[in-house]
Motif scaffolding. Structure first.
Motif, short mmCIF file in Angstrom:
data_model
loop_
_atom_site.label_atom_id
_atom_site.label_comp_id
_atom_site.label_asym_id
_atom_site.label_seq_id
_atom_site.Cartn_x
_atom_site.Cartn_y
_atom_site.Cartn_z
N CYS A 19 0.92 -1.14 -0.03
CA CYS A 19 0.15 -0.13 0.04
C CYS A 19 0.81 1.31 -0.06
N SER A 20 1.55 1.73 1.29
CA SER A 20 1.90 2.78 1.36
C SER A 20 3.22 3.07 0.44
N CYS A 45 5.50 -6.09 4.84
CA CYS A 45 3.82 -5.92 5.48
C CYS A 45 4.36 -4.83 6.76
N SER A 46 3.32 -4.09 7.11
CA SER A 46 3.48 -3.17 8.36
C SER A 46 3.43 -4.15 9.65
N GLY A 47 3.07 -5.48 9.55
CA GLY A 47 3.22 -6.57 10.60
C GLY A 47 4.50 -6.85 10.71
N ASP A 74 -7.25 -3.52 4.82
CA ASP A 74 -7.07 -3.81 3.64
C ASP A 74 -5.53 -4.62 3.21
N CYS A 75 -5.15 -5.22 4.52
CA CYS A 75 -3.80 -5.89 4.50
C CYS A 75 -3.91 -7.07 3.38
N GLY A 80 -1.90 -8.42 9.05
CA GLY A 80 -0.60 -7.95 9.68
C GLY A 80 -0.77 -6.61 10.05
N ASN A 81 -1.45 -5.56 9.72
CA ASN A 81 -1.52 -4.14 10.07
C ASN A 81 -2.31 -4.02 11.60
#
Lengths: 163, 318
Positions: A19-20, A45-47, A74-75, A80-81
């Motif tokens: 995403c980001s 992943c942010s996770g 939306d992960c 993960g998020n």
């Protein structure tokens, strides 16, 4: 193209691949003007982001750390998020006790299509870090500083009931 | 019958079915206790309890997983046992818990500070109802128990063992919630003061890992990232940064799991007030997740799970 007229500071950005990172790319493709203080580290992943990545960056001289992932729900890996949100929120709340200004760390969500939002986030965050100025260094920089610190430590100043 | 006699009788009852029972005995001098591993009835004679028996013995349980073990716990220690059970690091069937109703334990650091000279070797200690009579180098000193109680006992919410197979003594019930003056004072300081405090304090740290080794919830053993070379999280350099980094690792790995037994701070040879960090983190965990580690069975530590809609995390708009 720097958005500020001052010297660049060191800001580390951990961006989720799906995403980001895409959002930042969209902002670039759209030729949106952004400050250039941010160094992007792309993570799956942010996770994947251990809050200690943020701590290590701050301790090693980063002036600010920005974490950005997919919006909740939306992960790419479903959840993960959600884990990231819990960890990062705790980290943000924990920072004050260490004396590191918690405004030097921020986490947010930007999707791949939100180029505009990315521009806003990165500009706002960079401006905030510039307002705070360079982060203080945890390690003393000179021999004299070291000696002063060692002296103070031997006197045990700081905590009234712990010596 | 005294609490100690009750406890001895209870242990004697169960000793046959257990590989060992962990309690305390007198250490190298009268002031210090040391863990005692009871394997036979003869060992029972050396057992002590009371304000000098400070260790949180649940530290030993994960290492003894698979063996039948009895353990003597105070209120705070029982929280660590519950947390270990919740994380499935020990089996409930393998552990027999002898719970005490605890009146608090002493802080060796406070005793050291209260005596006129470094005690070195203490010849005798008499524990009274609310004071300690200490004989050191031929001199007698009387210390009020209330003055030398460990910090954790001043705000203790669980003086009686939370989980036990046998509960010894009369229950105290849960006292009113109090906050620690020293903690409040520190938290009220400015960022710059706190930063300078940790810089100084961490330059004193010798990274001996006593805090980690005494911690009942530090269960990675040989796989601790603080001492691994791959991944290399902390270098061998002994600087305030690296020392602080180690503490940050410790605190973050205990987020939502720390039972505030205070063993880290007690074990620290250079008296670093590590509990300032732990208590603050626990306060945040309680605030966001309404979770207190080790207060109930079958809780999941908050960072092991998530909610799609978090009630208490308010995302900042940009």
């Amino acid at each position: 193209m720097p958005a500020q007229d001052s010297r660049e500071l060191r800001i580390v950005g951990f961006l989720c691949n799906w995403c980001s990172y895409g959002g930042a790319d969209t902002a670039g493709v759209g030729r949106f003007i952004q400050p250039t203080d941010l160094r992007v580290i792309r993570v799956p992943c942010s996770g994947r982001i251990d809050p200690l990545f943020v701590v290590r960056a701050l301790m090693n001289g980063a002036d600010g750390v920005l974490v950005s992932g997919c919006h909740p729900r939306d992960c790419h890996y479903s959840e993960g998020n959600y884990y990231a949100r819990r960890r990062l929120e705790l980290l943000k709340r924990f920072l004050p006790i260490t004396g590191i200004d918690e405004r030097r760390f921020e986490y947010t969500w930007v999707s791949a299509s939100e180029g505009q939002r990315w521009q806003h986030v990165v500009t706002e965050f960079t401006r905030r870090i510039h307002e705070l100025g360079p982060a203080p260094l945890f390690n003393p920089v000179s021999e004299a500083d070291w000696n002063a610190l060692a002296l103070k430590a031997s006197q045990g100043l700081g905590c009234s009931c712990h010596g | 019958m005294s609490q100690l006699d009750d406890l001895k009788a209870a242990i004697k009852d169960r000793l046959g079915e257990l590989d060992c029972v962990i309690g305390w005995e007198q250490g190298y001098d009268a002031l210090h206790a040391t863990p005692l591993f009871i394997r036979s009835e003869a060992d029972l004679d050396r057992l002590i309890i009371g304000p000098l028996a400070v260790h949180n013995l649940s530290t030993y349980l994960p290492g003894l997983k698979g063996k039948k073990v009895g353990i003597v716990v105070k209120g705070c220690d029982s929280r660590s046992v519950i947390e270990l059970l919740n994380e499935k690091l020990i089996n409930r069937d393998d552990v027999v818990i002898f719970g005490l109703c605890c009146d608090g334990v002493v802080s060796q650091r406070k005793i050291r500070a209260a005596l006129s000279a470094d005690p070195g070797f203490v010849e005798s200690v008499t524990v009274g109802a609310d004071d300690l009579k200490i004989t050191v180098a031929g001199q007698n000193a009387t210390l009020k128990l209330a003055d030398v109680k460990a910090d954790k006992c001043l705000t203790c919410q669980h003086p009686d063992a939370v989980l036990s197979d046998v509960l010894i003594g009369a229950k105290h019930g849960a006292p009113a919630l109090a906050s620690l003056a020293c903690q409040d004072e520190f938290e009220a300081k400015s960022d710059a003061e706190k930063f300078a405090f940790w810089q100084e304090t961490m330059s004193r740290c010798i990274r001996c890992y006593a805090c980690r080794n005494a911690c009942p919830m530090c269960v990675c053993r040989d796989y601790c990232i603080a001492t691994s070379r791959d991944p290399l999280w902390v270098s061998q350099e002994n600087s305030p940064t690296e020392n602080m980094m180690f503490q940050m690792i410790h605190v973050s790995h205990l987020a939502g799991r720390c039972t505030e037994c205070g063993e880290c701070e007690r074990a620290c040879p250079v008296d670093i007030p590590l509990m300032l960090l732990r208590r603050y983190m626990n306060k945040q965990v309680k605030d966001v997740f309404e979770h207190q580690a080790g207060t109930a069975l079958d809780q999941t530590p908050p960072l092991f799970t998530f909610k799609v809609e978090e009630e208490r995390i308010h995302e900042r708009g940009w």
